[in-house]
Every structure is written in structure tokens, then in C-alpha cells.
Enzyme design. Structure first.
Site, PDB file in Angstrom:
ATOM      1  N   THR A 182       0.999  -1.224  -0.001  1.00 36.12           N
ATOM      2  CA  THR A 182       0.017  -0.079   0.023  1.00 36.12           C
ATOM      3  C   THR A 182       1.019   1.257  -0.050  1.00 36.12           C
ATOM      4  O   THR A 182       2.090   1.346   0.598  1.00 36.12           O
ATOM      5  CB  THR A 182      -1.118   0.010   1.444  1.00 36.12           C
ATOM      6  OG1 THR A 182      -1.677  -0.970   1.094  1.00 36.12           O
ATOM      7  CG2 THR A 182      -1.612   1.290   1.388  1.00 36.12           C
ATOM      8  N   ARG A 210     -14.803  -6.496  -0.937  1.00 35.89           N
ATOM      9  CA  ARG A 210     -13.861  -5.985   0.415  1.00 35.89           C
ATOM     10  C   ARG A 210     -13.394  -4.880   0.216  1.00 35.89           C
ATOM     11  O   ARG A 210     -12.841  -4.305  -0.944  1.00 35.89           O
ATOM     12  CB  ARG A 210     -13.228  -7.108   0.683  1.00 35.89           C
ATOM     13  CG  ARG A 210     -12.237  -6.699   1.875  1.00 35.89           C
ATOM     14  CD  ARG A 210     -10.902  -6.305   1.741  1.00 35.89           C
ATOM     15  NE  ARG A 210     -10.045  -6.132   2.710  1.00 35.89           N
ATOM     16  CZ  ARG A 210      -8.901  -5.409   2.863  1.00 35.89           C
ATOM     17  NH1 ARG A 210      -8.504  -4.688   1.792  1.00 35.89           N
ATOM     18  NH2 ARG A 210      -8.356  -5.128   4.084  1.00 35.89           N
ATOM     19  N   GLY A 212     -10.833  -1.892   2.140  1.00 34.54           N
ATOM     20  CA  GLY A 212      -9.960  -2.002   3.315  1.00 34.54           C
ATOM     21  C   GLY A 212      -9.879  -0.588   4.208  1.00 34.54           C
ATOM     22  O   GLY A 212     -10.697   0.451   4.010  1.00 34.54           O
ATOM     23  N   ASP A 213      -8.730  -0.536   4.884  1.00 34.43           N
ATOM     24  CA  ASP A 213      -9.003   0.999   5.534  1.00 34.43           C
ATOM     25  C   ASP A 213      -8.510   2.154   4.883  1.00 34.43           C
ATOM     26  O   ASP A 213      -8.814   3.333   5.249  1.00 34.43           O
ATOM     27  CB  ASP A 213      -7.724   0.600   6.809  1.00 34.43           C
ATOM     28  CG  ASP A 213      -6.475   0.260   6.199  1.00 34.43           C
ATOM     29  OD1 ASP A 213      -6.205  -0.464   5.464  1.00 34.43           O
ATOM     30  OD2 ASP A 213      -5.334   1.170   6.392  1.00 34.43           O
ATOM     31  N   THR A 233      -0.888   1.574   6.886  1.00 31.36           N
ATOM     32  CA  THR A 233      -0.656   0.602   5.950  1.00 31.36           C
ATOM     33  C   THR A 233      -0.470  -0.624   6.891  1.00 31.36           C
ATOM     34  O   THR A 233      -0.329  -0.840   7.807  1.00 31.36           O
ATOM     35  CB  THR A 233       0.627   0.670   5.110  1.00 31.36           C
ATOM     36  OG1 THR A 233       1.139  -0.698   4.770  1.00 31.36           O
ATOM     37  CG2 THR A 233       1.926   1.214   5.928  1.00 31.36           C
ATOM     38  N   GLY A 234      -1.065  -1.818   6.329  1.00 33.53           N
ATOM     39  CA  GLY A 234      -0.930  -3.028   7.103  1.00 33.53           C
ATOM     40  C   GLY A 234      -2.418  -3.795   7.021  1.00 33.53           C
ATOM     41  O   GLY A 234      -3.097  -3.629   5.848  1.00 33.53           O
ATOM     42  N   GLY A 236      -5.945  -4.091   7.026  1.00 35.58           N
ATOM     43  CA  GLY A 236      -6.986  -3.429   6.789  1.00 35.58           C
ATOM     44  C   GLY A 236      -8.234  -3.522   7.784  1.00 35.58           C
ATOM     45  O   GLY A 236      -8.399  -2.316   8.438  1.00 35.58           O
TER      46      GLY A 236
HETATM   47  N1  GLY Z   1      -4.208  -1.691   4.208  1.00 40.83           N
HETATM   48  C1  GLY Z   1      -4.297  -2.007   2.947  1.00 40.83           C
HETATM   49  C2  GLY Z   1      -5.776  -2.984   3.194  1.00 40.83           C
HETATM   50  O1  GLY Z   1      -6.022  -3.610   3.897  1.00 40.83           O
HETATM   51  O2  GLY Z   1      -6.429  -2.734   2.169  1.00 40.83           O
END
Ligand code: GLY
Length: 303
Positions: A182, A210, A212-213, A233-234, A236
Site C-alpha cells: 500500500t 471487500r 480496506g482501511d 498500511t497493514g 486493513g
Molecule cells: N491496508 C490496505 C488494506 O488492507 O486494504
């Protein structure tokens, strides 16, 4: 004074680490030129992230990881700390630079978050080219997806054959596994404004649909001139549950420095069982980068 931090994702050791570090250095240079020329933090973070969306070894734009169906679904967000204007997009399949669409949404100011085909319709109406989704997929991502499929198929076979296939899949593991790769940027400009931008392909083998964050304001991306700016990052799902960016900004707002803010936010991430990293700039232009994963690619500059 101005400051810029960029990241190319947190994760496990990667054979692509050098290319990812080089891309971060180029993104830093690109965003820095804008800040040094008196440009805005917002312009700087968008330019830096767009450059990283073009880097095939990073999990954003071209080179993004694939869903379980073998498709790309991209998420991105950008936030301006001045008046907390934000734009976020998700489930994008036909834009090479989703962060640019997020920026257009921010500029329009009507909605904060659009998903799916609506993003593409919105972006195309404002001059962004729509690309064939297949042009966003690199051979490495296609191979990693195929290895994952073989491993899944083998799970109905003999135990020995499962082990062999899984180990092959692990060898071919791509840099976007578990959300790594990311990309993001945070900046502080001469006008004392901050901004944050994040863009991602998400996690390998994710369920289609889906999100993510990264495009969730307060989870993977957040900026407020009264506190600072964050890009995470990581994992989500864990970053959303821990509201990582929000936790970091709350700490900054209380007057504590960016290192401590990053530390507290990561403790919260760990508490909910996640791993990852973040970059931070505070309202004084001080920066920090931290991660709980074995590595995170990042670069920073302040003057
Ligand atoms: N951190 C990116 C995701 O999980 O989508």
C-alpha cells in the site's frame, strides 16, 4: 518550513524491496519539488502517490494485488487538513490513478466516498482515462494468483501434495500479501497546512467487494491542520477496528510529538490483533514513521 513523508507499505521481507525503496525515493523527490516551489501539501501528496501507483512492485494502481476472483479492486483517499476536505474511492477497476479520482471528489465537495462503477463514471466525466482492468495486472501478480489457486485446489488432495503446493505458493508470494505495498504520503506546506493520501490494491485473495482501511477517513487516512496528517498500511480490517489514524491524531492534538502518536496508534493496532505501520506529520512539520511488521518502505524530508 515544509515536510514530506512517503511510504510503500509495511509487510514481510520482499525480493522487491530495492525497487520499492527506489520508488519511494522518486515519489519523495516528486512531492518535494512541489513543496519546495511553494506548492500545497495536497498537491504534493497526490503527486507522490500517483507516482507510486505507477510502480509495478507496489500494491497500488498498476501492480495491485488481486481478489480471489483474479480481478483488481482499488481503494484510495486524500484529505486536506485545511477545513478537513476529503475524497475517497473504493472498488475501482478501470483507473490507473485512483488517488486522482479521490482528489476530484474532494474538489467537487458534494460527496466524500464513492465506490465501484460510480467512481469510473465520475472520473471519466472529468477527463480521466478509463483503462482495461487487465492493464493494471502485472505478470508477477498473475503468477502469484495462479499459485494461490493451485494451493486452494490442492487442499482437496493428499496432505503431502498440499504441503508441496503451499510451499511453492509461499515462494511465489507477492509483495502485496497481507496488504503490504500500500502506498501513502503526508505533507506539511509553507502555509502550515497538512494533507494525507493513501492508495492500495488491498490484500491478496480478498473477497470481491471487500474495502480496506485506506479509503476510510480516520482509519487509513486522516488530516487536520489542528493536529497533523496520517497514512497507514497493514491489516486493513484491524486498522479499521483500531481507527489507527484517528488515534494518532488525537494524541497529536493533545500536544504530544509524532513518534509517541505513532507508538500509541500501533499499540492500539496490536491490541486488536493487527500488524502494520504508519507515517505521521504534525502541525509543526515534525515527522515520524513506525511499524510493527518486519519492514516498512518509507522516506522523508524536512526543511
Ligand atoms: N491496508 C490496505 C488494506 O488492507 O486494504
Amino acid at each position: 518550513m515544509h515536510a514530506l513523508v512517503v511510504h510503500g507499505g509495511a509487510g514481510i521481507a520482499s525480493g522487491a524491496a530495492k525497487a520499492q525503496q527506489r520508488a519511494c525515493a522518486l515519489a519523495l523527490e516528486c512531492g518535494w519539488k512541489i513543496l519546495a516551489g511553494g506548492g500545497s501539501a495536497l498537491d504534493s501528496v497526490v503527486a507522490a502517490v500517483e507516482l507510486m501507483e505507477d510502480e509495478p512492485t507496489l500494491n497500488a494502481g498498476y501492480g495491485s494485488c488481486l481478489t480471489e476472483d483474479g480481478t483488481v479492486e482499488l481503494d484510495a483517499a486524500v484529505m486536506d487538513g485545511c477545513e478537513r476536505r476529503a475524497g475517497a474511492v473504493a472498488l475501482v477497476r478501470r483507473l490507473r490513478h485512483p488517488v486522482r479520482a479521490a482528489r476530484l471528489l474532494l474538489e467537487e465537495g458534494r460527496h466524500v466516498f464513492l465506490a465501484g462503477e460510480a467512481v469510473e463514471t465520475f472520473a471519466a466525466a472529468r477527463g480521466m482515462p478509463l483503462v482495461d482492468s487487465a492493464t493494471l495486472v502485472t505478470p508477477a501478480r498473475r503468477d502469484a494468483w495462479a499459485a494461490r489457486q493451485r494451493a486452494a485446489d490442492a487442499s482437496v488432495g493428499e496432505a503431502a501434495s498440499i504441503d508441496a503446493t503451499l510451499s511453492e505458493a509461499a515462494d511465489e508470494r507477492d509483495p502485496g500479501e497481507d496488504g503490504a505495498g500500500t502506498v501513502g504520503a503526508v505533507a506539511f506546506d509553507v502555509g502550515c497546512h497538512v494533507a494525507a493520501a493513501t492508495s492500495t490494491g488491498g490484500i491478496s485473495g480478498k473477497r470481491a467487494g471487500r474495502i480496506g482501511d485506506s479509503p476510510i477517513i480516520g482509519a487509513g487516512t486522516l488530516a487536520d491542520d489542528r493536529a497533523g496528517a496520517v497514512s497507514a498500511t497493514g491489516d486493513g480490517e484491524a486498522i479499521i477496528r483500531a481507527t489507527v489514524a484517528s488515534v494518532a491524531l488525537e494524541i497529536l492534538r493533545s500536544g504530544v510529538g509524532p513518534e509517541r502518536a505513532a507508538e500509541v496508534a500501533l499499540a492500539e493496532l496490536t491490541r486488536v490483533g493487527g500488524t502494520g505501520g504508519l507515517i505521521v506529520v504534525d502541525r509543526f512539520g515534525r515527522v515520524a514513521a513506525a511499524h510493527t511488521t518486519p519492514r516498512m518502505t518509507w522516506a522523508s524530508r524536512c526543511a
